[in-house]
Design a protein around this motif. Structure first.
Motif, PDB file in Angstrom:
ATOM      1  N   GLY A 277      48.581  33.403  48.084  1.00 57.84           N
ATOM      2  CA  GLY A 277      49.610  34.040  47.669  1.00 57.84           C
ATOM      3  C   GLY A 277      50.221  34.564  50.065  1.00 57.84           C
ATOM      4  N   SER A 278      49.527  34.028  50.733  1.00 57.31           N
ATOM      5  CA  SER A 278      49.612  34.909  51.747  1.00 57.31           C
ATOM      6  C   SER A 278      49.698  33.556  53.161  1.00 57.31           C
ATOM      7  N   GLY A 279      50.387  32.087  52.478  1.00 54.64           N
ATOM      8  CA  GLY A 279      49.808  31.625  52.774  1.00 54.64           C
ATOM      9  C   GLY A 279      48.604  30.183  53.986  1.00 54.64           C
ATOM     10  N   GLY A 280      47.533  30.966  53.129  1.00 56.12           N
ATOM     11  CA  GLY A 280      46.182  30.142  53.678  1.00 56.12           C
ATOM     12  C   GLY A 280      45.479  31.850  54.233  1.00 56.12           C
ATOM     13  N   ALA A 281      46.227  32.390  54.744  1.00 57.40           N
ATOM     14  CA  ALA A 281      45.295  33.391  55.367  1.00 57.40           C
ATOM     15  C   ALA A 281      45.056  34.397  54.937  1.00 57.40           C
ATOM     16  N   PRO A 282      43.401  34.646  55.439  1.00 56.14           N
ATOM     17  CA  PRO A 282      42.912  35.922  54.235  1.00 56.14           C
ATOM     18  C   PRO A 282      42.998  36.970  55.194  1.00 56.14           C
ATOM     19  N   THR A 283      43.540  38.123  54.154  1.00 59.24           N
ATOM     20  CA  THR A 283      44.609  39.176  54.439  1.00 59.24           C
ATOM     21  C   THR A 283      43.266  40.799  54.531  1.00 59.24           C
ATOM     22  N   GLY A 284      42.338  40.787  53.489  1.00 65.04           N
ATOM     23  CA  GLY A 284      41.157  41.103  53.902  1.00 65.04           C
ATOM     24  C   GLY A 284      41.150  42.770  53.026  1.00 65.04           C
ATOM     25  N   LEU A 285      42.802  42.466  51.834  1.00 67.68           N
ATOM     26  CA  LEU A 285      42.637  43.765  51.850  1.00 67.68           C
ATOM     27  C   LEU A 285      42.470  42.872  49.558  1.00 67.68           C
ATOM     28  N   GLY A 286      42.039  43.328  48.865  1.00 67.61           N
ATOM     29  CA  GLY A 286      41.879  43.871  47.301  1.00 67.61           C
ATOM     30  C   GLY A 286      42.410  44.255  46.896  1.00 67.61           C
ATOM     31  N   THR A 287      42.376  44.114  45.424  1.00 67.51           N
ATOM     32  CA  THR A 287      42.725  45.248  44.358  1.00 67.51           C
ATOM     33  C   THR A 287      41.024  45.610  44.012  1.00 67.51           C
ATOM     34  N   LEU A 288      41.890  47.296  44.006  1.00 68.32           N
ATOM     35  CA  LEU A 288      40.568  48.356  43.012  1.00 68.32           C
ATOM     36  C   LEU A 288      40.950  48.821  41.790  1.00 68.32           C
ATOM     37  N   ARG A 289      39.594  48.470  41.070  1.00 66.89           N
ATOM     38  CA  ARG A 289      39.865  48.822  39.174  1.00 66.89           C
ATOM     39  C   ARG A 289      38.666  50.371  39.276  1.00 66.89           C
ATOM     40  N   VAL A 290      40.245  50.777  39.139  1.00 66.75           N
ATOM     41  CA  VAL A 290      39.197  52.420  38.963  1.00 66.75           C
ATOM     42  C   VAL A 290      38.893  52.725  37.451  1.00 66.75           C
ATOM     43  N   SER A 291      38.336  53.349  36.576  1.00 67.72           N
ATOM     44  CA  SER A 291      38.362  53.845  35.334  1.00 67.72           C
ATOM     45  C   SER A 291      37.484  55.079  35.519  1.00 67.72           C
ATOM     46  N   GLY A 292      38.346  56.494  35.257  1.00 73.50           N
ATOM     47  CA  GLY A 292      38.401  57.690  34.593  1.00 73.50           C
ATOM     48  C   GLY A 292      38.962  58.148  33.520  1.00 73.50           C
ATOM     49  N   TYR A 293      39.216  59.431  34.028  1.00 67.93           N
ATOM     50  CA  TYR A 293      39.897  60.741  32.605  1.00 67.93           C
ATOM     51  C   TYR A 293      40.887  61.041  33.428  1.00 67.93           C
ATOM     52  N   VAL A 294      42.222  61.020  32.493  1.00 68.06           N
ATOM     53  CA  VAL A 294      43.255  61.327  33.529  1.00 68.06           C
ATOM     54  C   VAL A 294      43.126  63.208  33.339  1.00 68.06           C
ATOM     55  N   ARG A 295      43.485  63.237  34.244  1.00 72.19           N
ATOM     56  CA  ARG A 295      43.514  64.962  34.015  1.00 72.19           C
ATOM     57  C   ARG A 295      44.475  65.894  35.006  1.00 72.19           C
ATOM     58  N   GLY A 296      44.894  67.272  34.599  1.00 72.85           N
ATOM     59  CA  GLY A 296      46.017  68.029  34.743  1.00 72.85           C
ATOM     60  C   GLY A 296      47.153  67.583  35.083  1.00 72.85           C
ATOM     61  N   CYS A 297      48.233  66.303  34.767  1.00 78.36           N
ATOM     62  CA  CYS A 297      49.477  65.568  34.333  1.00 78.36           C
ATOM     63  C   CYS A 297      49.660  64.683  33.608  1.00 78.36           C
ATOM     64  N   PRO A 298      50.222  64.585  33.356  1.00 84.58           N
ATOM     65  CA  PRO A 298      50.667  62.634  32.902  1.00 84.58           C
ATOM     66  C   PRO A 298      50.777  61.429  33.727  1.00 84.58           C
ATOM     67  N   LEU A 299      49.911  60.733  33.904  1.00 86.72           N
ATOM     68  CA  LEU A 299      50.201  59.508  35.195  1.00 86.72           C
ATOM     69  C   LEU A 299      51.294  58.447  34.937  1.00 86.72           C
ATOM     70  N   GLN A 300      52.341  58.819  36.054  1.00 87.30           N
ATOM     71  CA  GLN A 300      53.049  57.496  35.359  1.00 87.30           C
ATOM     72  C   GLN A 300      52.234  56.425  36.628  1.00 87.30           C
ATOM     73  N   VAL A 301      52.650  55.122  36.383  1.00 88.26           N
ATOM     74  CA  VAL A 301      52.225  53.707  37.229  1.00 88.26           C
ATOM     75  C   VAL A 301      53.202  53.546  38.185  1.00 88.26           C
ATOM     76  N   ASP A 302      54.477  53.779  37.662  1.00 91.38           N
ATOM     77  CA  ASP A 302      54.884  54.153  39.506  1.00 91.38           C
ATOM     78  C   ASP A 302      55.237  54.733  40.763  1.00 91.38           C
ATOM     79  N   ARG A 303      54.249  55.413  40.250  1.00 92.16           N
ATOM     80  CA  ARG A 303      54.274  56.891  41.196  1.00 92.16           C
ATOM     81  C   ARG A 303      52.932  56.278  42.721  1.00 92.16           C
ATOM     82  N   LEU A 304      52.841  56.714  43.565  1.00 89.67           N
ATOM     83  CA  LEU A 304      52.022  56.516  44.214  1.00 89.67           C
ATOM     84  C   LEU A 304      49.917  57.504  44.409  1.00 89.67           C
TER      85      LEU A 304
END
Length: 830
Positions: A277-304
């Motif tokens: 997707g980046s035109g053949g050049a490596p970006t040096g980034l990736g997708t991190l999958r983190v599993s755990g229990y939600v604490r505090g408040c409900p978590l929204q996917v649209d927030r940073l």
């Protein structure tokens, strides 16, 4: 009246007849008067004033009881959910406060079957080797225990931010050592959750000595933990009592984490981005999958989300895998449809095919932006087109060539880089008036190390050279091998820097804000950015005047307090997203591989969902007190390490006084006797949040220099730097005096003539006229002058923080208590 004539009609008053008010006799109306005025009309039955007051009292009392009951029910609900089937497991961190205790033995005893628990998950927290999930069927609770590395201060602080309870392991004789006290200082300043004190080895003592040992240890722990109970932990029965206490104790609510969704990573995986997707050049980034229990408040996917120590990132989707620590694995929990197609979490015992479900995916139209700085348009300012005269002058300047003596063989291009002596002098003059470094140059010139050495020698009495030589010979002859070995580990450069900082702080304390007028430069040019104020409290100062270019990069609220209340209220009423207690997997996109390398190195990973606007840069103010353990001078605009809520970063702040006025005086050093406001460019964070300030040594260790809390976000807070020009009364004639040494030419006196003068003894006056051409001036004061008084002039200018924000903080070395700069108490500045 004649008989038989028509009767004459009486006079009728018109509608405009004057009606006078009745006489105010000062008495209340009688019942008869009231009845005659009412003319038989009966008023609606109403409560008397006393009855209305009683009714309002009862309503207020009932309302207060309802609010109290609702809060109590909410606290009880949160407490019952913690560790239960509907809530996240009870997260407990075991922290050793002494180098001689064995915290691993505590976790080993808690995971034994004799304590009544069942270990369902080993290495439950990713990055922490000694961690496990424990289920207590007897108490219908589940726990997650982990033992963080106390030598790594960053990991310890991150774990404590999300932990529900702490278990402090104390030594049976000393309690805690110097490093344990340093850890406690950091934890208390950041915000301490519920805790329990544990001690091992008490049962091994003799029966007669157990009571004395417990009493001595309780006396030691009373300093830091007043009224805390001390638990022995030497058997399975003690472990069961400890687990019961952890599950039933009162939880402490920490505002900075209870208002934001957060989780501790239990499973982490990393997938590099494909180069298609980046035109053949490596970006040096990736997708991190983190599993755990939600604490505090409900978590929204649209927030940073913010990963502590690495920055802000976007979410792509949230999954719902199988809960790895179910309270009851025999009966599966039925799924409940949630809002907008969300599904409820499920315990173990479900089909492997439906083990992972997609809860929600990010909507590009509603997703928060990663933009941290405002877009700056250099052409947005006021622009004027040059006139014909200016264009001709520029053309003539371009055509004119300078005649310079250059070495043989120098080209025209190389000759343009050779600077004349006149240009060098001009550049030095321009640099001396620079807004950023003028205070440092003034202080260093007025407090030179060599001058102070000469002053100290002069103040010591000035003995003869022969006596000094004899003392030197005697001192060198008396030196032994121990002194030479001591000097081998001493860094002379560091000692010299420490002594220089101490002298500057001492001089600022003895002569606050005083500077010397330069002899080789006009004071009108040297202090052209300063101005005089009639009254520091009431004189106006426009907060939007002459703002620096960095202010075009930051964001500002019209009302920060109103925005804070609105954002926190919306977060508290949030009912959408991943609910508290769900075991979820977050897909974090465009993450550098250093995050995974940190996890593989054995450091825990903490994620927090940011509130709206918390990724944007602004001017943050923090109220800080200097920590008693630090004695080294901390100068303004010196690089410090900040721990603010879930963030940590490096920056060079400025210090100012904490007052309720609209202008605040700059502090050159961080004082120990009063709270100080620390201002810095940083991402917006809504209060409340704890603040820790560290100063990094040259060897890599970080010392705690200040603690406090977040104050506000206000770019229009005016911080004024004050300088004091001092002069000496040369001739005194009652209220008038001839002063010198404040200025050294006539033009400077005429330039600063409108500024008010004051003296150390409280006199006020002004400059009347200049005498001669060497800086003498005639001044008039409001009362009699004295010969030992000093004439002073206050000048002010507004200062701003430096844009030195750096989110990367290097890992500190294990902390060792250092010795501050040792300077004799009788050191005399005169």
């Amino acid at each position: 009246m004649v008989s038989g004539a028509e009767p004459q009609q009486g006079h009728r008053a018109g509608v405009y007849k004057q009606k006078n008010k009745g006489h105010k006799h000062g008495k209340h109306r009688t019942k008869g008067e009231i009845e005659r005025e009412n003319k038989g009309r009966v008023s609606v039955t109403a409560l008397t004033k006393k009855q209305r007051k009683e009714a309002r009292k009862m309503d207020k009392r009932h309302k207060a009881n309802q609010l109290r009951r609702n809060k109590k029910d909410l606290v009880l609900t949160e407490k019952r959910r913690l560790g239960s089937r509907d809530g996240p497991p009870h997260l407990v961190a075991v922290v050793a406060l002494h180098a001689g205790v064995d915290a691993e033995a505590v976790t080993r005893l808690l995971r034994c079957e004799g304590a009544g628990g069942l270990v369902r998950e080993e290495n439950s927290v990713c990055g922490v080797s000694d961690s496990f999930g424990l289920v207590m069927p007897r108490f219908k609770q589940r726990f997650t225990f982990l033992r963080p590395d106390t030598a790594d201060m960053h990991s310890l602080l991150d774990v404590v931010k999300v932990a529900d309870s702490l278990v402090f392991v104390l030594d049976s004789t000393e309690g805690w050592d110097s490093y344990g006290d340093h850890c406690l200082s950091c934890l208390f300043s950041q915000g301490l959750p519920a805790y329990a004190l544990v001690c091992q080895g008490v049962s091994d003592l003799a029966v007669k000595k157990r009571v004395d040992s417990r009493r001595a240890l309780a006396k030691i722990s009373e300093i830091r933990f007043p009224g805390a109970r001390l638990f022995p932990l030497d058997s399975d029965q003690d472990a069961t009592l400890m687990l019961r206490h952890l599950g039933a104790q009162r939880q402490r609510r920490l505002g900075f984490r209870s208002r934001r969704p957060h989780l501790l990573a239990q499973q982490v995986s990393y997938t590099p981005n494909s180069s298609e997707g980046s035109g053949g050049a490596p970006t040096g980034l990736g997708t991190l999958r983190v599993s755990g229990y939600v604490r505090g408040c409900p978590l929204q996917v649209d927030r940073l989300v913010h990963i502590s120590g690495f920055g802000d990132f976007l979410l792509s989707q949230i999954d719902a895998p199988i809960d790895p620590l179910p309270l009851n694995s025999m009966t599966p929990r039925p799924a409940k449809p949630g809002k907008e197609g969300d599904v409820d979490m499920q315990d173990g015992g479900v089909d492997e095919v439906a083990s992972v479900r997609v809860l929600m995916k990010a909507d590009p139209a509603r997703r928060e932006s990663l933009q941290a700085e405002a877009e700056v348009d250099p052409m947005d300012g006021e622009q004027t087109w040059p006139t014909d005269t200016e264009l001709l002058e520029a053309e003539e300047a371009r055509k004119s060539k300078r005649v310079m003596k250059v070495p043989k063989g120098t080209s025209d291009y190389q000759a343009t880089w050779i600077v004349d002596e006149e240009d060098e002098n001009g550049e030095e003059n321009e640099e001396s008036t620079d807004d950023e470094d003028d205070e440092d140059s003034m202080m260093e010139e007025s407090i030179d190390g060599e001058d102070l050495d000469s002053q100290v020698d002069a103040a010591s009495g000035g003995g003869s050279d022969e006596e000094e030589e004899e003392e030197e010979l005697n001192s060198t002859s008396d030196k032994g091998g121990a002194d030479q070995r001591y000097d081998e580990h001493m860094d002379e450069a560091e000692e010299g820097e420490g002594l220089k900082r101490y002298r500057e702080a001492r001089a600022n304390e003895m002569f606050p804000d005083e500077v010397d007028t330069p002899l080789d430069q006009s004071a009108k040019n040297r202090f052209q950015r300063y101005r005089g104020l009639k009254s520091f409290r009431s004189s106006p100062w426009d907060p939007l005047e002459n703002l620096p270019a960095d202010y075009s990069r930051i964001f500002q609220f019209q009302s920060f307090e109103r925005t804070r209340r609105r954002v926190l209220a919306e977060a508290a009423q949030e009912e959408e997203g991943a609910m508290v207690g769900w075991y979820v997997t977050l897909h974090v996109v465009d993450v550098p591989p250093t995050v995974m390398e940190s996890v593989q190195a054995g450091r825990p990973l903490v994620l927090v969902s940011l509130l709206p606007h918390e990724q944007k840069m602004s001017v943050m103010h923090m109220l800080v007190r200097r920590h008693p353990s630090n004695t080294d001078p901390i100068k303004s605009k010196e690089e410090l390490v900040f721990h603010c809520g879930f963030r940590r970063f490096r920056a060079c702040p400025i210090f100012s006084q904490h007052t309720s006025a609209d202008k605040h005086k700059l502090e050159r050093f961080l004082h120990a006797d009063a709270p100080t406001v620390v201002s810095v460019y940083a991402p917006i964070t809504f209060p409340t949040a704890g603040v820790l300030l560290f100063k990094q040594r040259e060897d890599g260790m970080q010392d705690l220099v200040g603690t406090g809390s977040l104050l506000s976000c206000d770019p229009q807070r005016v911080v004024l730097k004050r300088i004091v020009l001092s002069g000496h009364p040369f001739k005194i004639n009652r209220r008038s005096a001839v002063c010198r040494y404040m200025f050294f030419n006539r033009d400077d006196i005429l330039w600063f003539k409108p500024v008010e003068l004051r003296t150390k003894w409280g006199r006020r006056g002004h400059i009347k006229e200049a005498l001669g051409t060497h800086g003498h001036m005639k001044c008039v004061f409001d009362s009699q002058m004295r010969s030992q008084d000093t004439v002073m002039m206050n000048l002010y200018k507004r200062v701003y923080p430096r844009w030195t924000y750096d989110p990367y903080v290097p890992l500190p070395l294990p902390w060792v208590k250092g010795e501050g700069t040792q300077v004799p108490d009788d050191f005399d500045m005169e």
